[in-house]
Design a protein around this motif. Structure first.
Motif, PDB file in Angstrom:
ATOM      1  N   THR A 151       0.817  -1.128   0.012  1.00  0.00           N
ATOM      2  CA  THR A 151       0.020   0.080   0.038  1.00  0.00           C
ATOM      3  C   THR A 151       1.011   1.169  -0.004  1.00  0.00           C
ATOM      4  OG1 THR A 151      -1.739  -1.173   1.200  1.00  0.00           O
ATOM      5  CG2 THR A 151      -2.027   1.307   1.035  1.00  0.00           C
ATOM      6  N   SER A 152       1.870   1.337   0.694  1.00  0.00           N
ATOM      7  CA  SER A 152       2.946   2.338   0.793  1.00  0.00           C
ATOM      8  C   SER A 152       3.368   2.658  -0.625  1.00  0.00           C
ATOM      9  CB  SER A 152       4.156   2.122   1.836  1.00  0.00           C
ATOM     10  OG  SER A 152       3.431   1.984   3.042  1.00  0.00           O
ATOM     11  N   GLY A 209       0.692   3.960  -2.593  1.00  0.00           N
ATOM     12  CA  GLY A 209       0.378   5.509  -2.122  1.00  0.00           C
ATOM     13  C   GLY A 209       1.632   6.374  -2.614  1.00  0.00           C
TER      14      GLY A 209
END
Length: 232
Positions: free
Chosen positions: A122-123, A126
Motif C-alpha cells: 500500500t505504501s 500510495g
C-alpha cells in the motif's frame, strides 16, 4: 491427512492472537516510520525509476526488516508452537506431529507476514512508485523473498527446539541465526536469505526465490527426521 491437519491447526491460531497484536503494532511502526522518512526526502521524487529504487531500499531495509521484523516473527513461532502428542498415539505415526508443526508454522508466519506485506504494498502504491509491470514484479518478489526467509529462520529455530525440547534453546537459536545473517550482510557477504534487501531485476529476484525453495525443503526434511527420531 494434510487437509485435516490444516483444519486442526487453524483452531490453534487463537493462541497467537496476543502475539499477532503485538507484532502488528511493531509492523505498523516500522512501515509508518519508513513512509515518513521517504516522504521527507525530496530527492526521492526526482524521477520514476530512481524513486522506486530508493523507496524499495528504504522499505526493505536491513535494520527494520532484517533485524527487527524477522527476529520478532521467529520468537513468536518458538514461543507459541504447539502440537498434540495424543494424535501420535491415535494414528500411530510421528509423521502427524511433523505435519502439525510444519502447517502451524506456515500458517502462523503467513498471518504475521500478510499485514506487513499489505502495508508495504500500500505504501508503494500510495507513493506512486508502481509505474510498470517490472516495478510491480520486483515488489511482489521482494515480499515473497521476505516470507521465505522468515519461514526458513523459523524452521531452523524449531530444529533447535525439537533437538533439546527447550524453548529457551529455540529462542537462542532464533536470535543467534538472525544476528549472524545480519552481520554477514553488514560485511558484504551476500546470501540467498538476505537478498530481499537488495534492489534487483525481476529475473534475479525470481531466481533467488526459487533457490530458497530447495533450502526450505531440506530444512523441513531435517526437522521431520528429528521429530520422527525423538523419544516420546
Amino acid at each position: 491427512m494434510i487437509y485435516n491437519v490444516f483444519k486442526q491447526q487453524v483452531q490453534y491460531m487463537p493462541l497467537y492472537f496476543k502475539a499477532f497484536g503485538i507484532a502488528n503494532i511493531i509492523v505498523l511502526l516500522i512501515v509508518t516510520s519508513k513512509f515518513i522518512t521517504i516522504i521527507s526526502e525530496p530527492t526521492v521524487f526526482t524521477s520514476g525509476s530512481m524513486m522506486f529504487a530508493t523507496v524499495y531500499t528504504q522499505m526493505f531495509g536491513k535494520f527494520a526488516i532484517g533485524l527487527i521484523y524477522l527476529l520478532v516473527t521467529s520468537l513468536i513461532a518458538v514461543s507459541h508452537i504447539s502440537y498434540r502428542f495424543t494424535d501420535y498415539l491415535t494414528i500411530g505415526t510421528r509423521q502427524i506431529l511433523f505435519y502439525q508443526i510444519l502447517v502451524q508454522s506456515i500458517l502462523a508466519q503467513f498471518l504475521l507476514w500478510a499485514p506487513w506485506a499489505m502495508l508495504t504494498a500500500t505504501s508503494f502504491v500510495g507513493l506512486g512508485t508502481i509505474t510498470n509491470p517490472q516495478t510491480l514484479a520486483i515488489l511482489l518478489l521482494g515480499l515473497v523473498q521476505v516470507y521465505f526467509t522468515q519461514l526458513f529462520l523459523v524452521l531452523i529455530a524449531l530444529i533447535g527446539l525439537m533437538l533439546t525440547e527447550k524453548k529457551a534453546i529455540g529462542i537462542f537459536v532464533a536470535i543467534s541465526l538472525n544476528l549472524l545473517l545480519f552481520s554477514l550482510h553488514q560485511i558484504g557477504i551476500s546470501m540467498p536469505l538476505g537478498r530481499f534487501t537488495e534492489f534487483e531485476a525481476p529475473l534475479a529476484k525470481l531466481i533467488n526465490c526459487l533457490s530458497l525453495l530447495p533450502m526450505l525443503y531440506i530444512i523441513s526434511a531435517i526437522l521431520n527426521a528429528i521429530v520422527k527420531g525423538r523419544d516420546y
